[in-house]
Motif scaffolding. Structure first.
Motif, PDB file in Angstrom:
ATOM      1  N   UNK A   7       0.832  -1.210   0.000  1.00 50.28           N
ATOM      2  CA  UNK A   7       0.000   0.000   0.000  1.00 50.28           C
ATOM      3  C   UNK A   7       0.866   1.259   0.000  1.00 50.28           C
ATOM      4  N   UNK A   8       1.965   1.219   0.757  1.00 47.38           N
ATOM      5  CA  UNK A   8       2.865   2.365   0.804  1.00 47.38           C
ATOM      6  C   UNK A   8       3.459   2.633  -0.578  1.00 47.38           C
ATOM      7  N   UNK A   9       3.870   1.585  -1.255  1.00 43.48           N
ATOM      8  CA  UNK A   9       4.432   1.745  -2.600  1.00 43.48           C
ATOM      9  C   UNK A   9       3.407   2.295  -3.577  1.00 43.48           C
ATOM     10  N   UNK A  12       2.776   6.027  -2.784  1.00 47.67           N
ATOM     11  CA  UNK A  12       3.907   6.839  -3.226  1.00 47.67           C
ATOM     12  C   UNK A  12       3.946   6.965  -4.751  1.00 47.67           C
ATOM     13  N   UNK A  13       3.635   5.897  -5.430  1.00 48.25           N
ATOM     14  CA  UNK A  13       3.625   5.937  -6.901  1.00 48.25           C
ATOM     15  C   UNK A  13       2.535   6.886  -7.403  1.00 48.25           C
ATOM     16  N   UNK A  14       1.368   6.836  -6.806  1.00 48.70           N
ATOM     17  CA  UNK A  14       0.276   7.735  -7.187  1.00 48.70           C
ATOM     18  C   UNK A  14       0.666   9.188  -6.909  1.00 48.70           C
ATOM     19  N   UNK A  15       1.312   9.447  -5.771  1.00 48.95           N
ATOM     20  CA  UNK A  15       1.740  10.809  -5.457  1.00 48.95           C
ATOM     21  C   UNK A  15       2.822  11.288  -6.424  1.00 48.95           C
ATOM     22  N   UNK A  20       4.182  14.851 -10.967  1.00 49.47           N
ATOM     23  CA  UNK A  20       4.936  14.928 -12.217  1.00 49.47           C
ATOM     24  C   UNK A  20       4.064  15.295 -13.416  1.00 49.47           C
ATOM     25  N   UNK A  21       2.934  14.676 -13.571  1.00 51.74           N
ATOM     26  CA  UNK A  21       2.108  14.916 -14.760  1.00 51.74           C
ATOM     27  C   UNK A  21       1.588  16.349 -14.861  1.00 51.74           C
ATOM     28  N   UNK A  22       1.063  16.947 -13.779  1.00 49.21           N
ATOM     29  CA  UNK A  22       0.656  18.358 -13.917  1.00 49.21           C
ATOM     30  C   UNK A  22       1.824  19.290 -14.243  1.00 49.21           C
TER      31      UNK A  22
END
Length: 75
Positions: A7-9, A12-15, A20-22
């Motif tokens: 869940x932590x990974x 963090x990946x979603x964050x 990055x994308x915006x």
């Protein structure tokens, strides 16, 4: 314990992509054209300082003649 690490990974990946994308979109579609325009004006100003105003104006007119843009030749 394994589920917590997974869940932590994922979070963090979603964050990471959420930041990055915006930034990528902002730089590509907003900041990039603004910086390009500033650099273009600065380049023309430096060209004018090097060549002198009259010669640089003639060089710009020659570079952006309407006939050359359309692919027509006057010669």
């Amino acid at each position: 314990m394994n589920n917590l690490l997974l869940m932590k990974r994922v979070v963090l990946q979603v964050l990471r992509y959420g930041v990055y994308l915006p930034y990528l979109v902002f730089y590509s579609f907003v900041l990039g054209p603004i910086v390009g325009g500033i650099l273009m004006i600065g380049g023309v100003a430096v060209l004018s300082l090097i060549l002198g105003p009259k010669t640089s104006w003639l060089a710009l007119k020659k570079a952006y003649r309407e006939e050359e843009v359309r692919g027509l030749s006057t010669h």
